[in-house]
Design an enzyme around this catalytic site. Structure first.
Site, PDB file in Angstrom:
ATOM      1  N   GLY A  24      10.396  15.023 -11.773  1.00  0.00           N
ATOM      2  CA  GLY A  24       9.819  13.742 -12.189  1.00  0.00           C
ATOM      3  C   GLY A  24      10.844  12.795 -12.792  1.00  0.00           C
ATOM      4  N   ILE A  27       9.477   9.311 -12.757  1.00  0.00           N
ATOM      5  CA  ILE A  27       8.502   9.009 -13.824  1.00  0.00           C
ATOM      6  C   ILE A  27       9.243   8.772 -15.145  1.00  0.00           C
ATOM      7  CG2 ILE A  27       6.494   9.908 -15.106  1.00  0.00           C
ATOM      8  CD1 ILE A  27       5.871   9.512 -12.158  1.00  0.00           C
ATOM      9  N   CYS A 416      -3.879  -0.897   7.414  1.00  0.00           N
ATOM     10  CA  CYS A 416      -2.899  -0.986   8.497  1.00  0.00           C
ATOM     11  C   CYS A 416      -3.409  -0.240   9.737  1.00  0.00           C
ATOM     12  CB  CYS A 416      -1.530  -0.518   8.037  1.00  0.00           C
ATOM     13  SG  CYS A 416      -0.214  -1.290   8.987  1.00  0.00           S
ATOM     14  N   HIS A 551      -0.595  -3.847   3.358  1.00  0.00           N
ATOM     15  CA  HIS A 551      -0.721  -2.674   2.487  1.00  0.00           C
ATOM     16  C   HIS A 551      -0.934  -3.113   1.035  1.00  0.00           C
ATOM     17  CE1 HIS A 551       0.804   0.450   5.335  1.00  0.00           C
ATOM     18  NE2 HIS A 551       1.279  -0.622   5.921  1.00  0.00           N
ATOM     19  N   GLU A 553      -1.853  -1.389  -1.356  1.00  0.00           N
ATOM     20  CA  GLU A 553      -1.497  -0.320  -2.305  1.00  0.00           C
ATOM     21  C   GLU A 553      -0.118  -0.506  -2.933  1.00  0.00           C
ATOM     22  OE1 GLU A 553      -1.685  -0.019   0.971  1.00  0.00           O
ATOM     23  OE2 GLU A 553      -0.269   1.433   1.789  1.00  0.00           O
TER      24      GLU A 553
END
Ligand code: GLN
Length: 579
Positions: A24, A27, A416, A551, A553
């Site tokens: 990670g 992150i 899409c 997209h 997102e």
């Protein structure tokens, strides 16, 4: 620039990882960015990946997870998605660099004659190019004289120095995450570049090293040895980490941290732990509590000041903790891998939290969908997302799903390729074109000589017809879309008429059939004004049946969830009876 009344040069934070991958780093890098932003600093984050592909655009998601697209149309690593979601910054093509791009730049320069007479080597030419890119976003004290020094006795090229000086922008902190794990052969030039930069930049550079402390069940013990080895390896490359972030499944007590600190030559307050948490969005506050941002400020000689309250972030976390009611959303796609649809998953999660629910995402492999099992597979789903993708594999399952949700009025979001499948399904089952298809699959059809009879309701974009190279040649990045007032999409966007969203496609809705679609109930409610390209289709007679060529997102963030996902989840929640 002035920070707290003082002139400040850009500070560089390098984030490396050791022991194992998937700890990670992305992150942690995003969390550091968030925490420094909360203190009022201007931050950017970039990712350096040691693979030779120019970008991950041609990679199968099984190789590298989702391909994330920046506004300026670069296909990048999915960590850039974390950076944007955590910090709200908008990344660009400069935030994502691979070994391939570094070598290409150097080799192109060599062919151009920029290094005439010189032997081109990993050190200094490749490392100089890495350094140039690492410094790209900074305003720093590296005058051309200092850079020349770094170029090892003038072997490097002066044009990179000029470019460095020209590229000055206004960031207080530039965070650079290096992909891979310490010890990888591929990442050695990146480590050497970091070593040199630390030497040049002095206190303006900080190295954060992320490692793993495994718990051995049989011995009931946490083990720090892998961390010690990893730090030794880093030290062997001439890099002394300033801060260690220890990933662990169990809490590390102070004696453990002290042990790591003393073995690794790191201050005790610079050894922080990152325990497993139920949500990645908890990580910044955990890091803040342990003073990770304060440690960075101290290391760079900046007064620490008060700890920011991060009110919006914390109220988001409270909402997340309180959202216990669950709704099920199906993800119809072909990659059974968490990371393959990362941004869609996160967008659904975020929209759920803001709608006070926990979104349970259930992956449904479209290759396994048949008309016989679709009802069973979608049982209990509050909504369905039909995923993006490439190629013929799994598309018939997506079409069956689109038909089922259309005829059963289940909220459906096609993205899409998902939108294109909605369009094909509508042509086959409503408009009566049994052979409706996308030109994307025509290669297969040629083999069976069926092609002549096909009706391509999804056709190749004109601009794509002359394209032969696969990498970086799609319609990529943000383009405008005009919304039709009164449509569901228009309302979801809060009544805005012109929006901008990111794209990654070669095929488009075939405008030749537009009138027939509209006359039969599927409306084209979002159009790109420059190309007259259909960006959004919807069926107003249904609760929520929307397909977007773009997209959405990619632009959903923690503090600004995407309006279409918000509206989709709201509809899903409204259609679900509370248990
Ligand atoms: N394969 C489709 C196209 O190129 C859809 C791409 C996607 O879903 N990102 O148009």
């Amino acid at each position: 620039m002035t920070i707290r009344g003082k002139e400040m040069d850009t500070k560089y934070i390098f984030v490396t990882g050791g022991v194992v991958s998937s700890l990670g780093k992305g992150i942690i890098s995003a969390s550091i960015g968030k925490l420094l932003q909360a203190r009022g600093y201007k931050v950017t984050i970039q990712k350096f990946d040691p693979y030779i592909n120019i970008d991950p655009g041609t990679l199968n998601p099984y190789e590298h997870g989702e391909c994330y697209v920046t506004e300026d149309g670069m296909e990048t690593d999915l960590d850039l998605g974390h950076y944007e979601r955590f910090t709200g910054i908008r990344t660009t093509r400069h935030n994502s660099v691979t070994t391939g791009r570094i070598y290409k730049t150097v080799i192109d320069r060599e062919r151009h004659g920029d290094y005439l007479g010189k032997t081109i080597q990993v050190v200094p030419h490749i490392t100089d190019e890495i350094k140039r890119r690492m410094l790209h976003f900074g305003v720093d004290k590296l005058t051309s004289e200092q850079v020349d020094k770094s170029d090892v006795n003038g072997k490097g090229n002066n044009s990179s120095t000029r470019q460095l000086v020209n590229s000055l922008t206004e960031y207080d902190f530039v965070i650079t995450e290096v992909g891979g794990t310490i010890g990888d052969i591929e990442s050695a030039p990146f480590m050497e570049a970091i070593r040199q930069l630390r030497w040049q930049l002095g206190r303006s550079a900080v190295c954060v090293h992320l490692t793993y402390v495994p718990y051995l069940k049989a011995a009931d013990e946490l083990k720090t040895k892998p961390t010690q080895h990893s730090v030794k390896e880093l030290q062997g490359m001439g890099i002394q980490p300033d801060i260690l972030v220890l990933r662990t499944e169990r809490h590390l007590d102070d004696s453990m941290r002290l042990k790591v600190a003393s073995f690794c030559n790191v201050d005790l307050e610079c050894v922080v732990q990152s325990e497993d948490v139920p949500s990645i969005y908890e990580v910044p506050v955990r890091m803040q509590r342990q003073g990770l941002d304060a440690a960075i400020l101290r290391k760079t000689g900046i007064p620490v000041g008060e700890t920011p309250a991060m009110i919006p972030w914390n109220s988001f976390l409270n909402k997340q903790r309180n959202a216990t009611r669950e709704i099920n959303v199906a993800l119809v796609g072909k990659y059974d891998l968490q990371d393959a649809y990362k941004s869609i998953r996160e967008s659904l999660n975020l929209a759920g939290i803001y709608n006070d629910v926990k979104t349970r995402i259930l992956f449904i492999n479209s290759e396994e969908i048949t008309t016989g099992n679709i009802a069973e597979k979608l049982r209990g789903m509050a909504g369905v997302v039909i995923c993006p993708g490439f190629g013929r594999r799994g598309i018939e399952g997506k079409i069956i799903a689109a038909e089922y949700t259309r005829t059963h009025d289940i909220p459906t979001f096609g993205i899409c390729l998902g939108m294109q499948m909605m369009v094909i399904e509508f042509a086959r089952n409503v408009l009566g074109y049994k052979d409706a298809d996308s030109a994307e699959f025509s290669k297969v059809d040629k083999l069976t000589s069926e092609q002549v009879d096909k009706i391509y309701v999804i056709d190749m974009m004109e601009e794509q017809k002359s394209v032969t190279d696969m990498g970086g040649t799609m319609r990529l990045g943000a383009y405008e879309c005009e919304l039709v007032p009164g449509s569901r999409s228009f309302d979801a966007y809060g009544g805005e008429t012109l929006i901008r969203e990111r794209h990654r496609h070669r095929y488009e809705f075939n405008n030749r059939y537009k009138e027939q679609y509209e006359a039969n109930g599927m409306k084209c409610v979002g159009i790109n004004p420059a190309a007259d390209l259909v960006e959004i289709v919807e069926i107003p007679a249904l609760k929520w049946y929307i397909g977007t060529q773009f997209h959405p997102e990619y632009s959903s963030t923690v503090l600004r969830p995407h309006p279409l996902f918000m509206d989709f989840i709201k509809t899903c929640v409204n259609g679900t009876v509370e248990a």
